[in-house]
Design a protein around this motif. Structure first.
Motif, PDB file in Angstrom:
ATOM      1  N   SER A   1     -11.900   9.588   6.000  1.00  0.00           N
ATOM      2  CA  SER A   1     -11.918  11.385   5.722  1.00  0.00           C
ATOM      3  C   SER A   1     -12.232  12.214   5.151  1.00  0.00           C
ATOM      4  N   ASP A   2     -13.961  12.001   4.474  1.00  0.00           N
ATOM      5  CA  ASP A   2     -14.541  12.046   4.166  1.00  0.00           C
ATOM      6  C   ASP A   2     -15.423  12.799   5.314  1.00  0.00           C
ATOM      7  N   PRO A   3     -16.166  14.810   5.111  1.00  0.00           N
ATOM      8  CA  PRO A   3     -16.395  14.469   4.147  1.00  0.00           C
ATOM      9  C   PRO A   3     -15.393  15.758   3.087  1.00  0.00           C
ATOM     10  N   ASP A   4     -14.306  15.405   3.966  1.00  0.00           N
ATOM     11  CA  ASP A   4     -12.956  15.437   2.794  1.00  0.00           C
ATOM     12  C   ASP A   4     -12.241  15.210   2.169  1.00  0.00           C
ATOM     13  N   PRO A   5     -11.984  15.357   1.204  1.00  0.00           N
ATOM     14  CA  PRO A   5     -11.210  14.635   0.014  1.00  0.00           C
ATOM     15  C   PRO A   5      -9.906  14.375   0.627  1.00  0.00           C
ATOM     16  N   LEU A   6      -9.552  12.427  -0.081  1.00  0.00           N
ATOM     17  CA  LEU A   6      -7.913  12.435   0.677  1.00  0.00           C
ATOM     18  C   LEU A   6      -7.223  13.133  -0.080  1.00  0.00           C
TER      19      LEU A   6
ATOM     20  N   TYR B   1       0.923  -0.944   0.079  1.00  0.00           N
ATOM     21  CA  TYR B   1      -0.119  -0.337   0.089  1.00  0.00           C
ATOM     22  C   TYR B   1       1.202   1.186  -0.075  1.00  0.00           C
ATOM     23  N   THR B   2      -0.049   2.271  -0.340  1.00  0.00           N
ATOM     24  CA  THR B   2       1.163   3.685  -0.092  1.00  0.00           C
ATOM     25  C   THR B   2       0.134   4.442   1.221  1.00  0.00           C
ATOM     26  N   ASP B   3       1.273   5.618   1.565  1.00  0.00           N
ATOM     27  CA  ASP B   3       1.069   5.958   2.693  1.00  0.00           C
ATOM     28  C   ASP B   3       0.155   6.791   2.811  1.00  0.00           C
ATOM     29  N   GLY B   4      -0.289   6.931   1.272  1.00  0.00           N
ATOM     30  CA  GLY B   4      -1.717   8.075   1.421  1.00  0.00           C
ATOM     31  C   GLY B   4      -2.971   7.694   2.087  1.00  0.00           C
ATOM     32  N   ILE B   5      -3.066   5.621   2.523  1.00  0.00           N
ATOM     33  CA  ILE B   5      -4.262   5.501   3.159  1.00  0.00           C
ATOM     34  C   ILE B   5      -4.114   6.032   4.406  1.00  0.00           C
ATOM     35  N   ILE B   6      -2.431   5.792   5.415  1.00  0.00           N
ATOM     36  CA  ILE B   6      -2.735   5.366   6.614  1.00  0.00           C
ATOM     37  C   ILE B   6      -2.583   7.178   6.543  1.00  0.00           C
ATOM     38  N   GLU B   7      -2.448   7.801   5.813  1.00  0.00           N
ATOM     39  CA  GLU B   7      -2.588   9.475   6.248  1.00  0.00           C
ATOM     40  C   GLU B   7      -3.682  10.237   5.785  1.00  0.00           C
ATOM     41  N   ALA B   8      -4.558   9.603   5.394  1.00  0.00           N
ATOM     42  CA  ALA B   8      -5.936  10.021   4.787  1.00  0.00           C
ATOM     43  C   ALA B   8      -6.267  10.519   6.285  1.00  0.00           C
ATOM     44  N   GLY B   9      -7.078  11.671   6.555  1.00  0.00           N
ATOM     45  CA  GLY B   9      -6.390  11.973   7.463  1.00  0.00           C
ATOM     46  C   GLY B   9      -8.108  13.357   8.072  1.00  0.00           C
ATOM     47  N   ARG B  10      -8.626  13.238   8.930  1.00  0.00           N
ATOM     48  CA  ARG B  10     -10.640  14.164   9.363  1.00  0.00           C
ATOM     49  C   ARG B  10      -9.966  15.492   9.593  1.00  0.00           C
ATOM     50  N   ARG B  11     -11.054  16.344  10.136  1.00  0.00           N
ATOM     51  CA  ARG B  11     -10.477  17.298  10.280  1.00  0.00           C
ATOM     52  C   ARG B  11     -10.322  17.438  11.426  1.00  0.00           C
ATOM     53  N   GLY B  12      -9.339  18.241  11.965  1.00  0.00           N
ATOM     54  CA  GLY B  12      -8.424  18.210  13.351  1.00  0.00           C
ATOM     55  C   GLY B  12      -7.517  17.734  13.764  1.00  0.00           C
ATOM     56  N   GLY B  13      -6.833  16.858  12.628  1.00  0.00           N
ATOM     57  CA  GLY B  13      -5.699  16.085  12.610  1.00  0.00           C
ATOM     58  C   GLY B  13      -5.335  14.681  12.527  1.00  0.00           C
ATOM     59  N   GLU B  14      -6.652  14.278  13.123  1.00  0.00           N
ATOM     60  CA  GLU B  14      -6.474  12.186  13.039  1.00  0.00           C
ATOM     61  C   GLU B  14      -6.426  11.957  11.877  1.00  0.00           C
ATOM     62  N   ARG B  15      -5.709  10.738  11.688  1.00  0.00           N
ATOM     63  CA  ARG B  15      -4.645  10.343  10.389  1.00  0.00           C
ATOM     64  C   ARG B  15      -6.094   8.765  10.811  1.00  0.00           C
ATOM     65  N   PHE B  16      -5.624   8.008   9.398  1.00  0.00           N
ATOM     66  CA  PHE B  16      -6.632   6.689   9.230  1.00  0.00           C
ATOM     67  C   PHE B  16      -5.370   5.442  10.496  1.00  0.00           C
ATOM     68  N   GLY B  17      -3.976   5.722  10.312  1.00  0.00           N
ATOM     69  CA  GLY B  17      -3.258   5.252  10.922  1.00  0.00           C
ATOM     70  C   GLY B  17      -2.804   3.969  10.115  1.00  0.00           C
ATOM     71  N   ARG B  18      -1.715   2.828  10.309  1.00  0.00           N
ATOM     72  CA  ARG B  18      -1.312   1.571  10.497  1.00  0.00           C
ATOM     73  C   ARG B  18      -2.240   0.737  11.486  1.00  0.00           C
ATOM     74  N   GLU B  19      -2.529   1.048  12.737  1.00  0.00           N
ATOM     75  CA  GLU B  19      -3.160   0.527  13.447  1.00  0.00           C
ATOM     76  C   GLU B  19      -4.911   0.027  12.896  1.00  0.00           C
ATOM     77  N   ARG B  20      -5.799   1.542  11.946  1.00  0.00           N
ATOM     78  CA  ARG B  20      -6.593   0.958  11.957  1.00  0.00           C
ATOM     79  C   ARG B  20      -6.847   0.001  10.154  1.00  0.00           C
ATOM     80  N   LEU B  21      -5.549  -0.093   9.616  1.00  0.00           N
ATOM     81  CA  LEU B  21      -5.281  -0.284   8.795  1.00  0.00           C
ATOM     82  C   LEU B  21      -5.532  -1.551   8.416  1.00  0.00           C
ATOM     83  N   MET B  22      -4.514  -2.338   9.993  1.00  0.00           N
ATOM     84  CA  MET B  22      -4.437  -3.534  10.871  1.00  0.00           C
ATOM     85  C   MET B  22      -5.727  -4.304  10.708  1.00  0.00           C
ATOM     86  N   GLU B  23      -6.784  -3.365  11.907  1.00  0.00           N
ATOM     87  CA  GLU B  23      -8.267  -3.848  12.213  1.00  0.00           C
ATOM     88  C   GLU B  23      -9.117  -4.028  10.834  1.00  0.00           C
ATOM     89  N   CYS B  24      -8.791  -2.811   9.477  1.00  0.00           N
ATOM     90  CA  CYS B  24      -9.612  -3.453   8.329  1.00  0.00           C
ATOM     91  C   CYS B  24      -8.819  -4.548   7.756  1.00  0.00           C
TER      92      CYS B  24
END
Length: 412
Positions: free
Chosen positions: A395-400, A348-371
């Motif tokens: 990241s919704d409603p913000d775009p990637l 995978y590319t880092d665009g997945i784990i760096e997908a973010g919400r407003r406020g700065g929270e990232r999707f992250g590697r832990e969520r990726l593993m759970e997914c």
């Protein structure tokens, strides 16, 4: 009022900037009864004022007249947004060419519009001199000229917006073509391989991007898989990625191990990467079916996730080598790992784990593993879709913010 109405009626029928300039100048000349008049338009590219239309001026003067913002009569008026009436141009210390005028009086007014939420937008200036009757200009004349320039500014602003819209639409169409071409450079259908289920998914953050994945299956005994990410996700990144694709496809049939191939690609692309000030991260993996083994190299790329079906846990599979484009003679390493039925390998590319919400929270590697843990029961296509779409939904409603790519290899 008659002059303003006549000008609005005339401009409404104009088809291009040159015609608008000519109509504006014609009404200025008629209303004020002058022999000489000019419109100097601001050229944003050069930061200078240039003559866009003129009446009663020498052709050579028109072509050569260029004024810096803040210098001369036109430059000062443009910078200050304030009209100027000069009663005696011969005595004025402002601007060269005083001997070109038949009379002594000159007026200059800024063509400035005030679009809401934007503030002042200076488009140019209108200069007039040499009144037909020889009399000097008055303050009332300056008011009339200012009124006409304000009217002209509104139309010129609308015309500029129309041109920008047309250019943006043209650019949008060109980017859409580039987007379609880029997607066609990816594998159209997942490869059919004995003992493997393979699928990839890519979503670009903008029209075009810098992510890429591919599968090389010409060597049936040792199929290979690559995923790569150029720094940034602009048109420049897409061009570099196209060069990367060409380079790696030219080497795909060579008898290179993963580390040797990555080193070869780095030496081929180093000069281009250095000149463009860009870098590439990549992971390259080969599957040795006879030994049920994978061997891989990761050049600055996120380490692939390997799901062990028997133990129901993850293993990291990175080599921690440098990115491509850092040094021309970088040395790369490789690792080997035995795999079993049910194991899932995620590149995978880092665009997945760096997908973010407003406020700065990232999707992250832990969520990726759970997914991935929840998705491994599906086939490779389903797993790739879940991974990429989960990051996008996070990241919704913000775009990637960056391109998101997943390449899944499931051992059958």
């Amino acid at each position: 009022m008659d002059a303003v109405f006549a000008l609005s009626q005339a401009i409404a029928r104009a088809a291009d900037p040159a015609q608008v300039y000519d109509l504006v100048l014609g009404e200025v000349v008629r209303s004020l009864g002058v022999e000489k008049a000019s419109i100097m338009a601001y050229d944003a590219q050069s930061g200078m004022l240039r003559i866009a239309a003129a009446r009663g001026m020498d052709e050579k003067v028109m072509q050569s007249a260029v004024v810096k913002v803040g210098e001369g009569i036109s430059g000062r008026v443009f910078a200050s947004h304030e009209p100027l009436l000069i009663n005696d141009i011969q005595a004025s210390e402002t601007g060269p060419g005083r001997d070109r005028y038949r009379t002594r009086s000159l007026m200059s007014a800024p063509v400035t519009c005030f679009p809401m939420k934007v503030g002042e937008e200076s488009l140019g200036v209108i200069n007039v001199t040499d009144r037909n009757d020889g009399r000097p200009f008055t303050k009332e004349d300056l008011k009339l000229l200012t009124t006409l320039t304000n009217q002209a500014a509104a139309y010129m602003h609308i015309l500029r917006l129309s041109e920008e819209r047309a250019e943006n639409e043209k650019l949008r169409q060109q980017l859409e073509i580039a987007r379609q071409i880029q997607y066609r450079l990816l594998p159209i259908e997942p490869p059919s391989l004995e003992g493997l289920d393979v699928a990839g998914r890519l979503i670009t953050a903008e029209r075009v991007g810098g992510d890429y994945y591919d599968c090389f299956v010409t060597q049936a005994k040792r199929p290979s898989f690559v995923i790569a990410d150029v720094s940034g996700h602009s048109i420049g990144a897409a061009l570099i990625m196209a060069a990367f694709r060409s380079a790696i496809r030219a080497q795909r049939d060579a008898e290179y191990s993963p580390s040797m191939l990555v080193q070869r690609i780095n030496s081929i692309l180093y000069e281009d990467l250095y000149q463009s000030e860009q870098f590439i991260t990549m992971a390259y993996m080969q599957y040795v079916g006879s030994r049920r083994m994978i061997q891989f190299t990761t050049a600055g790329h996120p380490a692939p996730l390997v799901w062990r079906a028997a133990d129901k846990k993850f293993e990291d599979a990175g080599t921690e080598d440098p990115i491509l484009g850092l040094e021309p003679l970088s040395v790369f390493h490789e690792k080997q790992m035995v795999v079993s039925s049910g194991d899932v390998i995620l590149l995978y590319t880092d665009g997945i784990i760096e997908a973010g919400r407003r406020g700065g929270e990232r999707f992250g590697r832990e969520r990726l593993m759970e997914c991935l843990r929840d998705a491994v029961v599906g086939n490779a296509r389903q797993i790739a879709d879940v991974v990429v779409e989960s990051a996008q939904s996070f990241s919704d409603p913000d775009p990637l913010r960056d391109d998101a790519t997943a390449l899944v290899i499931k051992i059958l």
